[in-house]
Design an enzyme around this catalytic site. Structure first.
Site, PDB file in Angstrom:
ATOM      1  N   ASP A 234      48.375  29.950 -39.661  1.00 29.44           N
ATOM      2  CA  ASP A 234      48.476  31.365 -39.966  1.00 29.44           C
ATOM      3  C   ASP A 234      47.270  31.738 -40.549  1.00 29.44           C
ATOM      4  OD1 ASP A 234      49.405  34.037 -41.138  1.00 29.44           O
ATOM      5  OD2 ASP A 234      51.325  33.268 -40.386  1.00 29.44           O
TER       6      ASP A 234
ATOM      7  N   HIS B 274      49.104  37.313 -45.086  1.00 24.32           N
ATOM      8  CA  HIS B 274      50.030  36.722 -43.977  1.00 24.32           C
ATOM      9  C   HIS B 274      50.537  35.532 -44.196  1.00 24.32           C
ATOM     10  CE1 HIS B 274      52.038  36.385 -40.173  1.00 24.32           C
ATOM     11  NE2 HIS B 274      52.259  37.716 -40.376  1.00 24.32           N
TER      12      HIS B 274
ATOM     13  N   SER C  89      57.862  38.732 -38.620  1.00 23.01           N
ATOM     14  CA  SER C  89      57.365  37.567 -38.969  1.00 23.01           C
ATOM     15  C   SER C  89      58.001  36.868 -40.298  1.00 23.01           C
ATOM     16  CB  SER C  89      55.781  37.433 -38.779  1.00 23.01           C
ATOM     17  OG  SER C  89      55.366  38.113 -39.665  1.00 23.01           O
TER      18      SER C  89
END
Lengths: 217, 271
Positions: free
Chosen positions: B47, B87, B231
């Site tokens: 990520d 994130h 997500s």
């Protein structure tokens, strides 16, 4: 693309639409987003290709009168989060969010309590961000609303891509001491004239072309 | 005498293919993962990186990033860069909340200074598979068509090597990768406010749905907030896989996916 075809593409793009036309398109998108989500404001940000910052391209509602053109680092705020992760997001209580760039919000004279944001992606390239500020509580909380926002962001992405291409074309035209820009302006005027003027203009240009070819040979 | 390499793909003799099986009815949540902590399972988050010392994430056992190598190609290096946007930290915090004792590793491919082409994604994922992680959590996808084949090959490689790839589905019905490949476990978000609820989708390509709405997640700067994002569902399933593999070491990706199916709440309720 070779230099000649790039110039032809640049002139075609510049003739096809002015920056003002595209602003109208982007404005209609943020106006519609604001209505769909019953929000206080909606904004589109574009990543500037030269300095990499996010720039307000269109604003509806709060800040509409003065925010367009303002810029901030593309790593900051929830817009930066969404741009870099390429992931849409809803935050219902910004008072608890450490990602929220409060300093940027305060500088825009409006600090929202909730926010929806979606990346504007065209052919896998992150072009910018669509934000909806303070949507009506019932219109924002769920995955379905996020999907609706993402769907709408697809339309904004296509519009933003057109704006980006137009500006790229404009830079090419302005790059050659503005000569190509003048040529594009002539073609644009010709295209917009009535049939009589267009025919007269084309006759003049044909004569000029023949003259230039004769001199060269 | 060294073993002769196999010359053909073959099933083998009856004794070779004997597999210890649990009956379908025996595969309950209680049997599959209840009481497990993720101990002994190595999970990798591919990520934007993970913020070190975040209270919702805890210990990070390895932190890496994809960077441009000397020849301009993408390489994986150890990194102290943390998280480029937050994130990955949000996703890691969810995994930690479900599997508190799993090992957590990070490969930064988003905002890593080598992004935009998709090469960072492919390089980071290949590296993670080569390290033999048990679970790889991928809350990202690409729509670049030319990456479909390399990602499909990596999906198969992971599947046969025993690495479970858990990948976010796009929240629109569009073609993106690698979540569409049957070798991975694809995840979308359901609308229920229940972090334990995992649902099997009998109408794929998205195979499972998990919690993505109003999720409390780790935020950069040591903070936390509640937000909604497609997500966030993926790390819920990655965490569940870590629990299953912790309680039942040696399960293959096929078996883990089957256990997920058998313990999905909608499947149990229909019996």
């Amino acid at each position: 693309m070779n230099a000649n075809s790039e110039i032809v593409a640049a002139i075609s793009t510049a003739v096809a639409g002015s920056d003002q036309d595209h602003r109208v398109l982007l404005q209609s998108i943020v106006d519609t987003a604001r209505v769909i989500f019953e929000a206080s404001a909606s904004s589109i940000f574009l990543v500037n290709e030269e300095h990499g910052d996010l720039v307000f391209e269109a604003v509806s509602g709060e800040g509409e009168a003065f925010l367009v053109g303002r810029r901030f680092p593309s790593t900051k705020g929830i817009a930066g989060w969404v741009l870099n992760s390429r992931d849409a997001l809803i935050v219902n209580d910004l008072s608890t969010s450490t990602v929220f760039a409060r300093d940027i919000a305060e500088s825009t004279a409006y600090v929202p309590g909730a926010l929806m944001a979606a990346p504007l992606i065209y052919e896998d390239e992150a072009l910018g961000v669509l934000e909806v500020l303070d949507p009506r509580p019932g219109a924002r909380t769920g995955i379905d609303e996020l999907t609706l926002l993402t769907l709408f962001a697809g339309q904004a992405s296509a519009a933003l891509r057109i704006v980006q291409r137009n500006r790229h074309a404009r830079r090419i035209l302005d790059g050659a001491d503005g000569e190509l820009g003048e040529l594009a302006a002539i073609v644009s005027t010709l295209a917009q004239g009535d049939n009589g003027r267009r025919e007269a203009g084309l006759r003049l240009i044909r004569s000029l072309h023949e003259l230039l070819v004769d001199n060269r040979s | 005498m060294t073993a002769r390499p196999p010359l053909t793909w073959r099933l083998g003799l009856e004794d070779d293919i004997a597999v210890a099986a649990s009956g379908h009815a025996g595969v309950t949540a209680e049997w599959a993962w209840r009481g497990a902590t993720g101990r002994g399972v190595r999970v990798c988050v591919v990520d934007s990186g993970i913020e070190p010392d975040h209270p919702m994430v805890g210990r990070i056992d390895g932190s890496y990033a994809v960077r441009a190598g000397a020849d301009g190609g993408a390489v994986v290096v150890e990194s102290e860069a943390g998280d480029s946007c937050g994130h990955g930290t949000a996703c890691a915090g969810i995994i930690r909340s479900i599997a508190p004792e799993c090992e957590l590793h990070s490969v930064q491919v988003l905002g890593a200074g080598f992004s935009g082409t998709g090469d960072a994604f492919v390089t980071g994922l290949r590296w993670a598979i080569d390290q033999g992680f048990d679970v790889v959590s991928l809350s990202l996808s690409t729509r670049r068509r030319h990456l479909a084949e390399p990602l499909r090959e990596l999906g198969d490689l992971a599947y046969f090597r025993g690495t479970v790839l858990v990948a976010s589905a796009h929240n629109l019905p569009v073609e993106s990768f690698p979540w569409r490949f049957s070798s991975v476990i694809s995840v979308g978000s359901h609308a229920e406010n229940d972090p334990d609820l995992i649902l099997y989708n009998p109408r794929p390509p998205v195979e499972f749905f998990a919690h993505g709405s109003e999720v409390e997640v780790a935020w950069p700067g040591g903070g936390r907030t509640r937000c909604t994002g497609n997500s966030f569902a993926t790390p819920h399933v990655a965490g569940r896989c870590a629990l299953i593999m912790s309680k039942h070491p040696g399960l293959t990706p096929f078996q883990v996916k089957t256990v997920l199916y058998q313990t999905s709440q909608n499947v149990r309720e229909e019996r």
